[in-house]
Write an enzyme that holds these catalytic residues in place. Structure first.
Site, PDB file in Angstrom:
ATOM      1  N   TYR A  80     -11.313 -61.450  82.026  1.00 27.58           N
ATOM      2  CA  TYR A  80      -9.971 -61.886  81.640  1.00 27.58           C
ATOM      3  C   TYR A  80     -10.010 -63.354  81.231  1.00 27.58           C
ATOM      4  O   TYR A  80     -10.768 -64.149  81.804  1.00 27.58           O
ATOM      5  CB  TYR A  80      -8.988 -61.752  82.811  1.00 27.58           C
ATOM      6  N   HIS A 136      -4.680 -59.387  78.827  1.00 25.21           N
ATOM      7  CA  HIS A 136      -5.387 -58.147  79.123  1.00 25.21           C
ATOM      8  C   HIS A 136      -6.894 -58.435  79.119  1.00 25.21           C
ATOM      9  O   HIS A 136      -7.356 -59.385  78.493  1.00 25.21           O
ATOM     10  CB  HIS A 136      -5.053 -57.075  78.087  1.00 25.21           C
ATOM     11  N   LYS A 172     -10.484 -52.550  74.811  1.00 28.92           N
ATOM     12  CA  LYS A 172     -11.504 -53.449  75.332  1.00 28.92           C
ATOM     13  C   LYS A 172     -12.813 -53.200  74.607  1.00 28.92           C
ATOM     14  O   LYS A 172     -13.037 -52.125  74.067  1.00 28.92           O
ATOM     15  CB  LYS A 172     -11.693 -53.258  76.835  1.00 28.92           C
TER      16      LYS A 172
END
Length: 465
Positions: A369, A377, A416
């Protein structure tokens, strides 16, 4: 192999807090030699690192987002208050927890069972609970009454309170911070109903919490976590008198006092209307909580060792004895065999400014993070492997093409990027050298971003060219 493209972290839409500091230690140009450097206290319990002190919890999580609350999703802000009741009684202007009568009875049942397991007989249990949970007079908890303590009135009463201070006994319930200024701790203590598996605390007798007040008390301030606890004993003959406030420390779920919403029947309506048509009126009653729940901050082994080894601001105790850095390195390796590998990666990314968290829910070792989970996020899902100079060695997680494609798809679906972090150790490094954290000085790190090849996207790019 193509060069990875850096994608900016995705900021969360709603941010409810401000960024304080990346680490719970004083640093930077404004930090002089006289700046206080606090050593936090943690305990090793059941192979877990636990922080109990409320101030330590606030500092460790608020500055660097280390650990998580054992009863919360992340930030340790668990409360026993019922959200619906808090919204219903929002005009009360109180910081005390508000719970339902059913939940309070459940706490009484838990306290009863706990005392029975400790060998208390039924008469003793019944007597203690009856005396401990009796309602305390609380004139301020009326739905249509708003208590207003004005600063002007408080300033006028300060001199009066100083003159009558010797005649009044003020009892203060402190958490871990000791005595408050201007208030005396009670000299006598009585039996306390035991907490849920925690160290027993002493409590004042019920009579000592009934304070005779001849005038409104000045409003006190005890810090960020202090609350104003309404007095639980006022003169019954003067119900219109404003209620004084006592300053007490509260850590949320372990509150000594709670407000219980109970149904009350009016005597006049009871005579005129049948039983089934009685108007049930709700009223808040102040009671003592017989079974308090404590929330602690649980640190991962990597976070705990980073605070001890890299920052030097944490001391970990096992059975009241502090553990050295080398001892922690060995103990954590026994508790978690992959600790050395995961900590090296954690130390590397923390030093780069990222906030690593456990990536178990996405099937990876770490989540990275920017600043912290409240602001952004996670940008990367990280898989950590320890290899030698020739990228050979026993892999922690040997992937097949199918499992690797599945993990890549999961990472893409949650926005991600999948990162493979290789920790490269020299071929000449022995296992004995790995028994000390000093071995990290010879470790090199190489990062590989794994992305899924989409054929249709490549064709469209070629058409544009």
């Amino acid at each position: 192999m193509a060069e990875a493209v850096f994608h900016a972290p995705k900021r969360k839409r709603r941010v409810y807090e401000s960024y304080e500091s990346p680490f719970p230690i004083p640093f930077g140009p404004n930090c002089g030699p006289k700046k206080d450097f606090k050593i936090f206290h943690a305990e090793m319990i059941n192979n877990n690192v636990i922080v109990r002190n409320a101030e330590d919890i606030e500092q460790l999580y608020g500055k660097g987002y280390f650990g998580k609350g054992i009863l919360s999703r992340s930030r340790p802000n668990f409360t026993i208050s019922d959200p619906k009741l808090v919204a219903k009684w929002k005009d009360m202007k109180t910081d005390m927890p508000i719970i339902t009568s059913k939940r309070y009875q459940r706490s009484v049942e838990w306290a009863t069972k706990l005392m029975r397991r400790q060998g208390q007989d039924e008469n003793t249990v019944h007597r203690l609970l009856e005396d401990y949970t009796k309602p305390l007079e609380h004139p301020c908890v009326k739905k249509n009454v708003e208590i207003q303590v004005h600063d002007e009135l408080n300033s006028e009463m300060v001199s009066k309170m100083e003159g009558t201070g010797d005649r009044e006994n003020l009892s203060v319930m402190n958490g871990d911070s000791g005595k408050s200024e201007g208030l005396e701790d009670p000299s006598k203590q009585s039996d306390l109903l035991p907490d849920s598996g925690q160290d027993p605390r002493t409590a004042d007798d019920l009579d000592e919490h009934v304070v005779e007040v001849t005038a409104p008390l000045p409003q006190g301030h005890c810090g960020k976590q202090d609350v104003l606890l309404p007095q639980c004993g006022a003169q019954p003959e003067d119900s219109s008198r404003q209620v004084g406030l006592i300053c007490a420390r509260e850590r949320g779920p372990d509150a000594e006092y709670v407000l219980v919403e109970e149904a009350m029947c009016d005597v006049s309506e009871r005579e005129d209307a049948p039983n089934e048509e009685l108007a049930q009126k709700k009223k808040l009653i102040c009671r003592r909580n017989p079974y308090r729940i404590f929330e602690y901050l649980q640190l991962s082994l990597e976070e705990a060792f980073f605070l001890v080894y890299a920052l030097g601001c944490l001391s970990i105790y096992y059975k009241k004895e502090p553990l050295t850095i080398v001892k922690l390195w060995k103990v954590f390796t026994i508790v978690q065999p992959t600790f050395r590998t995961t900590y090296m990666a954690y130390h590397y990314f923390r030093s780069k400014g990222w906030v690593p968290k456990v990536g178990l829910k996405y099937g990876t070792d770490l989540l990275l993070y920017r600043k912290g989970p409240p602001f952004y996020h996670a940008s990367y899902s990280v898989i950590v492997e320890l290899v030698d100079d020739h990228f050979e060695g026993s892999l922690r997680r040997p992937f097949s093409w199918k499992s690797l494609a599945a993990l890549s798809r999961v990472s893409v679906n949650v926005s991600k990027e999948l990162m493979l972090c290789y920790l490269i150790k020299p071929s000449t490094m022995t296992d004995k050298e790995m028994e000390s954290p000093e071995c990290m000085k010879r470790i090199k790190v190489q990062e590989v971003i794994l992305s899924r090849w989409v054929s249709s996207r490549e064709r469209s790019d070629q058409d544009e060219l």
